[in-house]
Design a protein around this motif. Structure first.
Motif, short mmCIF file in Angstrom:
data_model
loop_
_atom_site.label_atom_id
_atom_site.label_comp_id
_atom_site.label_asym_id
_atom_site.label_seq_id
_atom_site.Cartn_x
_atom_site.Cartn_y
_atom_site.Cartn_z
N SER A 122 -18.70 17.71 33.32
CA SER A 122 -20.01 18.14 32.83
C SER A 122 -21.14 17.65 33.72
O SER A 122 -22.29 18.01 33.50
CB SER A 122 -20.23 17.64 31.40
OG SER A 122 -19.28 18.20 30.54
N LEU B 86 -22.38 18.04 26.33
CA LEU B 86 -22.50 17.18 27.51
C LEU B 86 -23.15 17.91 28.68
O LEU B 86 -23.96 17.33 29.40
CB LEU B 86 -21.13 16.64 27.91
CG LEU B 86 -20.58 15.51 27.04
CD1 LEU B 86 -19.20 15.09 27.53
CD2 LEU B 86 -21.51 14.33 27.01
N ILE C 85 -21.34 12.01 19.74
CA ILE C 85 -22.24 11.86 20.88
C ILE C 85 -23.57 11.42 20.31
O ILE C 85 -24.20 12.17 19.55
CB ILE C 85 -22.42 13.17 21.67
CG1 ILE C 85 -21.12 13.60 22.30
CG2 ILE C 85 -23.49 12.99 22.74
CD1 ILE C 85 -21.22 14.86 23.11
N LYS D 188 -21.70 14.01 15.14
CA LYS D 188 -20.28 14.31 15.08
C LYS D 188 -19.97 15.60 15.83
O LYS D 188 -20.67 16.60 15.71
CB LYS D 188 -19.83 14.42 13.62
CG LYS D 188 -18.34 14.55 13.45
CD LYS D 188 -17.96 14.52 11.99
CE LYS D 188 -16.46 14.62 11.84
NZ LYS D 188 -16.06 14.60 10.43
N ILE D 189 -18.88 15.57 16.59
CA ILE D 189 -18.44 16.72 17.39
C ILE D 189 -17.20 17.32 16.72
O ILE D 189 -16.29 16.60 16.33
CB ILE D 189 -18.10 16.28 18.83
CG1 ILE D 189 -19.28 15.57 19.47
CG2 ILE D 189 -17.66 17.46 19.66
CD1 ILE D 189 -20.54 16.39 19.54
N VAL E 279 -11.71 12.79 27.13
CA VAL E 279 -13.16 12.72 26.95
C VAL E 279 -13.85 12.35 28.27
O VAL E 279 -14.87 12.95 28.64
CB VAL E 279 -13.52 11.72 25.83
CG1 VAL E 279 -14.99 11.40 25.82
CG2 VAL E 279 -13.07 12.25 24.48
N ILE F 229 -20.77 8.19 24.02
CA ILE F 229 -19.70 8.90 23.33
C ILE F 229 -18.89 7.86 22.58
O ILE F 229 -18.42 6.89 23.17
CB ILE F 229 -18.79 9.66 24.31
CG1 ILE F 229 -19.59 10.71 25.08
CG2 ILE F 229 -17.63 10.30 23.58
CD1 ILE F 229 -18.76 11.45 26.12
N VAL G 69 -13.31 20.08 21.26
CA VAL G 69 -13.48 19.76 22.67
C VAL G 69 -14.48 20.70 23.34
O VAL G 69 -15.28 20.28 24.19
CB VAL G 69 -12.11 19.82 23.38
CG1 VAL G 69 -12.25 19.56 24.86
CG2 VAL G 69 -11.16 18.81 22.77
N GLU H 125 -17.11 22.14 21.98
CA GLU H 125 -18.46 21.72 21.61
C GLU H 125 -18.85 20.46 22.39
O GLU H 125 -20.00 20.34 22.83
CB GLU H 125 -18.54 21.43 20.11
CG GLU H 125 -19.93 21.06 19.66
CD GLU H 125 -20.01 20.70 18.18
OE1 GLU H 125 -21.14 20.55 17.70
OE2 GLU H 125 -18.96 20.55 17.53
N LEU H 126 -17.91 19.56 22.60
CA LEU H 126 -18.17 18.37 23.40
C LEU H 126 -18.58 18.75 24.82
O LEU H 126 -19.57 18.24 25.36
CB LEU H 126 -16.93 17.47 23.44
CG LEU H 126 -16.99 16.25 24.34
CD1 LEU H 126 -18.00 15.25 23.82
CD2 LEU H 126 -15.62 15.61 24.47
N ARG H 127 -17.87 19.68 25.40
CA ARG H 127 -18.18 20.14 26.77
C ARG H 127 -19.58 20.78 26.82
O ARG H 127 -20.37 20.49 27.72
CB ARG H 127 -17.12 21.13 27.23
CG ARG H 127 -17.23 21.54 28.69
CD ARG H 127 -16.13 22.52 29.08
NE ARG H 127 -14.81 22.19 28.60
CZ ARG H 127 -13.95 21.36 29.23
NH1 ARG H 127 -14.33 20.77 30.33
NH2 ARG H 127 -12.77 21.13 28.73
N ILE I 172 -14.90 12.20 17.34
CA ILE I 172 -15.77 11.99 18.50
C ILE I 172 -17.21 12.21 18.09
O ILE I 172 -17.54 13.17 17.39
CB ILE I 172 -15.38 12.95 19.65
CG1 ILE I 172 -13.93 12.72 20.05
CG2 ILE I 172 -16.30 12.77 20.83
CD1 ILE I 172 -13.40 13.73 21.04
#
Length: 132
Positions: free
Chosen positions: A122, A87, A72, A76-77, A115, A62, A80, A82-84, A70
């Motif tokens: 996750s 992951l 991954i 590009k994310i 993060v 990350i 938050v 979408e990040l969750r 952010i």
């Protein structure tokens, strides 16, 4: 009876092919080391006095840039949630429970903690912070 002495030619080692191989190897290593750079997003990592050898396996990375963007693994994310989701999906696919966080030194501490918390919830139990 007189015997003639043969003229002996001293043995010589021809090293031309050896020099060719060595020069080709030198060129190969010079070119291949120029490709070993930090790939991806430019991040100014903070300095640390302690050093830990990184694992040889591929880990999920990350990256948080100076403008709080952010990524991954160079993707590009948007937010938050979408990040969750990403992951959680990566944790189910991946055998390793290690995640590496590369945050620019100017990023606010709260963003990095958020993060890391999302990564922990996750399913990633080992979180490493990259430094120079």
């Amino acid at each position: 009876m007189t015997f003639r002495r043969r003229r002996r030619i001293p043995p010589q080692v021809n090293i031309t092919s050896f020099i060719d191989v060595v020069l080709n190897l030198l060129i190969f290593f010079m070119l291949s080391t120029s490709f070993v750079t930090q790939p991806g997003i430019p991040v100014n990592l903070p300095k640390a006095s302690s050093k830990v050898k990184s694992a040889a396996q591929e880990n999920t990375t990350i990256t948080i840039t100076a403008d709080n963007t952010i990524f991954i693994n160079d993707q590009k994310i948007r937010d938050v949630q979408e990040l969750r989701n990403i992951l959680t999906m990566l944790r189910q696919e991946q055998h390793s429970d290690l995640i590496v966080v590369k945050a620019d030194e100017s990023v606010a501490h709260g963003v990095v903690v958020t993060v890391m918390d999302i990564a922990k919830t996750s399913g990633f139990s080992k979180i490493a912070i990259a430094t120079r």
